[in-house]
Design an enzyme around this catalytic site. Structure first.
Site, PDB file in Angstrom:
ATOM      1  N   CYS A   1      -5.547 -22.467 -24.749  1.00 13.85           N
ATOM      2  CA  CYS A   1      -4.381 -23.283 -25.126  1.00 13.85           C
ATOM      3  C   CYS A   1      -3.254 -23.223 -24.093  1.00 13.85           C
ATOM      4  O   CYS A   1      -2.287 -23.981 -24.197  1.00 13.85           O
ATOM      5  CB  CYS A   1      -3.854 -22.875 -26.500  1.00 13.85           C
TER       6      CYS A   1
ATOM      7  N   HIS B   1      -0.764 -16.696  -5.448  1.00 11.84           N
ATOM      8  CA  HIS B   1      -1.916 -16.264  -6.234  1.00 11.84           C
ATOM      9  C   HIS B   1      -1.535 -15.855  -7.657  1.00 11.84           C
ATOM     10  O   HIS B   1      -2.286 -15.149  -8.320  1.00 11.84           O
ATOM     11  CB  HIS B   1      -2.648 -15.123  -5.524  1.00 11.84           C
TER      12      HIS B   1
ATOM     13  N   THR C   1      -1.288  -8.901   5.841  1.00  9.34           N
ATOM     14  CA  THR C   1      -2.373  -9.795   5.438  1.00  9.34           C
ATOM     15  C   THR C   1      -3.341  -9.979   6.596  1.00  9.34           C
ATOM     16  O   THR C   1      -2.914 -10.082   7.754  1.00  9.34           O
ATOM     17  CB  THR C   1      -1.840 -11.176   4.979  1.00  9.34           C
TER      18      THR C   1
ATOM     19  N   CYS D   1      -4.714 -19.171 -30.757  1.00  5.53           N
ATOM     20  CA  CYS D   1      -5.898 -20.022 -30.892  1.00  5.53           C
ATOM     21  C   CYS D   1      -7.216 -19.247 -30.810  1.00  5.53           C
ATOM     22  O   CYS D   1      -8.277 -19.835 -31.002  1.00  5.53           O
ATOM     23  CB  CYS D   1      -5.891 -21.110 -29.820  1.00  5.53           C
TER      24      CYS D   1
ATOM     25  N   ASN E   1       0.582  -6.006  10.874  1.00  2.64           N
ATOM     26  CA  ASN E   1      -0.502  -5.584   9.989  1.00  2.64           C
ATOM     27  C   ASN E   1      -1.125  -4.305  10.532  1.00  2.64           C
ATOM     28  O   ASN E   1      -1.051  -4.017  11.727  1.00  2.64           O
ATOM     29  CB  ASN E   1      -1.573  -6.679   9.886  1.00  2.64           C
TER      30      ASN E   1
ATOM     31  N   THR F   1       0.824  -1.217   0.000  1.00  9.93           N
ATOM     32  CA  THR F   1       0.000   0.000   0.000  1.00  9.93           C
ATOM     33  C   THR F   1       0.853   1.261   0.000  1.00  9.93           C
ATOM     34  O   THR F   1       0.474   2.263  -0.605  1.00  9.93           O
ATOM     35  CB  THR F   1      -0.965   0.020   1.200  1.00  9.93           C
TER      36      THR F   1
ATOM     37  N   CYS G   1      -3.454 -17.666 -21.892  1.00 12.87           N
ATOM     38  CA  CYS G   1      -4.628 -18.039 -22.683  1.00 12.87           C
ATOM     39  C   CYS G   1      -5.374 -19.140 -21.955  1.00 12.87           C
ATOM     40  O   CYS G   1      -4.794 -20.180 -21.614  1.00 12.87           O
ATOM     41  CB  CYS G   1      -4.217 -18.522 -24.079  1.00 12.87           C
TER      42      CYS G   1
ATOM     43  N   ILE H   1       3.862  -0.681   7.853  1.00 14.38           N
ATOM     44  CA  ILE H   1       4.775  -1.773   7.528  1.00 14.38           C
ATOM     45  C   ILE H   1       6.101  -1.239   7.015  1.00 14.38           C
ATOM     46  O   ILE H   1       7.171  -1.751   7.379  1.00 14.38           O
ATOM     47  CB  ILE H   1       4.111  -2.714   6.505  1.00 14.38           C
TER      48      ILE H   1
END
Length: 254
Positions: free
Chosen positions: A137, A126, A200, A162, A225, A31, A134, A243
């Site tokens: 394909c 993530h 987090t 494709c 945090n 952030t 894609c 942080i």
């Protein structure tokens, strides 16, 4: 000395004595680089609920208009122009000192790599927005190629191999994590003597589960945090505040 100063000094001592540190980072570490978090008071999904819809694979695949808005949002974010902050750089120092075993990140912004952290030390649980994938394909390429096409007027660029739907190489809601990445993260948590959770809320599973895994294996758990998390009661130390100010104090007191 304030209670916070005392807690920082204690955690700094734990880090100095650690042999194998695992770090889990979330949106809060970025952030201060100008990238909004998701669920905070000024979070991306808090202020724009449709953005969360864009991050849901079923909606993204089924709704071309939503994909068009998603590509426009990618351009507006200008994430590639963001720079790492002192929090990211502190973790590079931790690696330089030889005690960082693994950095598990929920972020897709690539700022840990940009700060100089070795890619081999990072598990991007993530995925990453630096690449485009894609969905038909499986071809993968730097996302800038797709963004250049959007700037040139293509509203929903398709795969040139494709014709399939293109999507950033991030893990959306409704998609499975890469099992090898999850297993690597869990092994790291089992083998560390200190786990540091940074930026987090520890609300997203299964990756939040690395915290109790580390605790059960005998590691100390430190949570840094801005807001309370769902695992504060599990931690050996909880630190609140900026942080980018606190993390450098934990890693490099000089």
């Amino acid at each position: 000395m304030t209670d916070q100063d005392a807690a920082i000094a204690t955690v700094r001592g734990w880090i100095d004595g650690a042999r194998r540190v695992v770090v889990l980072t979330g949106a809060g570490i970025s952030t201060d680089s100008g990238i909004p978090d998701f669920r905070g008071p000024q979070g991306l999904w808090t202020k724009n609920p449709e953005a969360e819809k864009m991050a849901t694979i079923g909606h993204y695949m089924a709704d071309r208009e939503l994909r068009k808005r998603s590509w426009r949002m990618f351009l507006a974010w200008e994430i590639d122009d963001r720079e790492p902050n002192a929090g990211h750089r502190a973790l590079v120092e931790l690696e330089r000192r030889g005690v960082l075993d693994t950095l598990i990140t929920q972020n897709v912004d690539g700022l840990h790599q940009k700060a100089g952290l070795s890619p081999a030390a990072i598990v991007e649980i993530h995925g990453t927005r630096r690449d485009v994938l894609c969905m038909e394909c499986g071809e993968r390429a730097p996302i800038e190629r797709a963004l250049a096409r959007v700037r040139a007027g293509e509203e929903d660029p398709a795969c040139r191999s494709c014709g399939g739907i293109l999507k950033s190489a991030t893990i959306s809601f409704g998609q499975s994590l890469v099992m090898e990445d999850l297993q690597r993260a869990e092994r790291a948590a089992q083998g560390c003597d200190l786990l540091l959770a940074v930026g987090t809320t520890l609300a997203v599973y299964p990756i939040a589960g690395v915290v109790p895994i580390a605790k059960s294996a005998g590691a100390r758990v430190v949570i840094l945090n801005a807001q309370p998390t769902e695992m504060d009661d599990l931690a050996d130390a909880v630190l609140r505040g900026s942080i980018s100010e606190i993390l450098p104090r934990l890693v490099d007191p000089a």
